[in-house]
Design an enzyme around this catalytic site. Sequence first.
Site, PDB file in Angstrom:
ATOM      1  N   ASP A  25       0.829  -1.214   0.000  1.00 24.28           N
ATOM      2  CA  ASP A  25       0.000   0.000   0.000  1.00 24.28           C
ATOM      3  C   ASP A  25       0.856   1.253   0.000  1.00 24.28           C
ATOM      4  O   ASP A  25       2.043   1.223   0.359  1.00 24.28           O
ATOM      5  CB  ASP A  25      -0.885  -0.031   1.266  1.00 24.28           C
ATOM      6  CG  ASP A  25      -2.222   0.659   1.044  1.00 24.28           C
ATOM      7  OD1 ASP A  25      -2.318   1.501   0.142  1.00 24.28           O
ATOM      8  OD2 ASP A  25      -3.170   0.358   1.801  1.00 24.28           O
ATOM      9  N   ASP A  85     -10.963   1.835  -2.940  1.00 25.83           N
ATOM     10  CA  ASP A  85     -11.507   1.508  -1.618  1.00 25.83           C
ATOM     11  C   ASP A  85     -13.028   1.486  -1.657  1.00 25.83           C
ATOM     12  O   ASP A  85     -13.664   1.115  -0.662  1.00 25.83           O
ATOM     13  CB  ASP A  85     -11.035   2.535  -0.577  1.00 25.83           C
ATOM     14  CG  ASP A  85      -9.644   2.195  -0.072  1.00 25.83           C
ATOM     15  OD1 ASP A  85      -9.177   1.071  -0.330  1.00 25.83           O
ATOM     16  OD2 ASP A  85      -9.025   3.058   0.583  1.00 25.83           O
TER      17      ASP A  85
END
Length: 756
Positions: free
Chosen positions: A495, A565
């Site tokens: 990430d 997301d």
Amino acid sequence: MNITCKDKVFKIDTENTSYVIAVADEEGFIGHAYYGDRIEEAPGYLLRTEENPFVPSKNNRDRGSFMDSFPCEYPGNGLGDYRDGAVEIIDADGHRAINLTFDDYKIVDGKPHLKGLPQTFEKGTGAPLNSGEGKGGENREKTTGAAKTLEIYASDKVLGVKAILRYSVFDDNDAIVRSAELINDSKETVYITKALSASIDMDSEDYELLTLHGSWARERQIDIRPIGYGKTSVGSVKGESSHQEHPFMALVQKGTTQDYGKVYGFSFVYSGNFLAQVEKSQFDSVRAMMGINPGGFKWELKAGESFQTPEVVMVYSGEGLGRMSRTYHDLYREHLIRSPYKDKERPILINNWEATYFDFNTEKLLSIAREAKKSGIEMLVMDDGWFGVRNDDNTSLGDWNVNEEKLPGGLKYLVDEVNKIGLKFGIWMEPEMISPDSELYRAHPDWAIQIPGRVATRSRNQYVLDLTRPEVLEHTWNSIKTVLGSANIEYLKWDMNRQITDIGSVYLGRENQGELSHRFTLAVYELQERLVREFPNLLLENCSGGGARFDPGMLYFSPQIWCSDDTDAIERLGIQEGTSLVYPLSSMGAHVSDCPNHTVGRVTPFVTRGHVALAGTFGYELDITKIPENDRAMIPEQTATYHKYNRLVREGDYYRVASFRENHFFDCYGVVGKDKKEALFTFVQVFNRPNCHSRLIRLKGLDSGKNYSISFIHGAGEGSGEKREVLSGDTIMKAGILMQNPWGDFVSCLIYLREV
Ligand code: GLA
């Protein structure tokens, strides 16, 4: 595929397209003559230098007009061309001017490897990142003759700066891949303040500009605008490709659809700052250019050094957007993604982020794993919060030691237990970051990117590590290696949750601060290369606050990238439509999550969430021990459906039939096997409409001579299949299939076709 040269006219051909470069005048101006549908001849008049204002050798009094109107292949600046150039240099005396004219050329088999950069390659030859000399293109990958490269050698005769413009083509694809290398052949240091990868001057034919705009949880939304006079651009100076703009643009003829119209796509194989710009001039020409964003960029090039730009992949389609997408998909699947997982079914994973956020321990994870196993899920991914004292997002990035309070017995114990249950194990890391509240920061406050004397800007309460510094890079690599080596970890979600600000490095010198952003991107590539070399069987999924680093550069390292997301099935329609405009479905991270959706609060049927996630890598992002029993009961069918169709989704040709973005009613897209023996389309009715009971849907991409049996799958899996009569591909594509409009909003159906 072919590249020829006749009288300094270069013709680059793919199966369906041609690209022509011609050298004008005794001074050797390198001109862009043609790009479009394949042509068999390339007459020199395409450059139109016989028209007013002629070439300088015939009319030097109007040299300025010539410079400002010549269709230049790699324009410089400061000498009469007032349009933005592709390259800018400050010489040893502080002057800013450059004009690269023709010296020589070479046509070679294969494609030279560009050292240190992700890049396309000849099928089957994807080389390690750092192989080769990386200078002057000496290093050529082994070739089987399935690729060819044109190298044009040019120089600025005053500066002594040389350039190699490279154009590569492949025998099985219509893309043309471009990059430029600058070499300082003078005795003085110069500074590059702009070095784009590609520029094309075309006649303006009423093109519009298509870009992919976005935000967090709303990435890659298709945006189309007219190209007016002056400059129109998108870009990023955020140190990553970004949520907001995307390193892709297309010039599309007005009225272009999926199937009709001229389209020029430009896709940048890079993950840092970029610029994509079009400029319409007073003469109605359009200059389209793409490369590293010159904002804040300044690169010191000492005598004898060279600078290689990343690649731009250009795709021309004379048959609308659909053909462009399929060309990019094939190219990126066959010539960019190196991972062995590219051609494999990825394990169906369940990620605990939306299930638990930071609030979990070994027992909680094992309870998810046990329940997941019963439903055919194959891997548990432990997300953020397992290290340091990270119980929220304010702390511990950089302290990659397991939190034994949450995970007693450490990673090894947890992973072994998960493996005993029969699941693989994957983990989350954010290696490029450092929390101000961390042991690492307390020991090395100068390891963060920052400008001395300024209070560094925090974002999500974190800083970015200065990976340009060798000891920081080594430390980061050791952290990753230690974590991955400590247990049987088979997947990594890498990430990056903030953009870069405060561009300053304690390590780089005064003259080199402008190199930080690019050097940072190269360092990320270096780390990911070490990762894929050291752990060749690891499945790597890149991620950046969702999909802020979903770009071709990252695909060189990871076969899949977390798309967004936002896991709401309806929001995902737009996100996945924009993403699949350029990227193969096999690369799109897509999961089924719980409702009300954590981002938008929408409630959609579990079936629809499954159908939409099937267009990507497929997985779950929910607490399987807590979701409603009815939903949980569908998971075995969903996982079986994934296994049944994943090969088709991964390898097939993508066709978009309808877009909710355009019709505000329903979405329909699908994949057709390369052999056209089977196809899977997805239909999602977003909003029901009164007095509208059925519609004909014309599917695409089938073989008109074949007969197909059609099943409509309204539920989670095959069991709910409703067989219809057999129809010919011709009828299905011309007349369409009859679709009864389902009752309700957010309802979906899979349409499976098999040759009979
Ligand atoms: C990012 C990712 C999420 C999750 C969180 C964890 O936002 O996109 O999927 O991993 O970080 O902090």
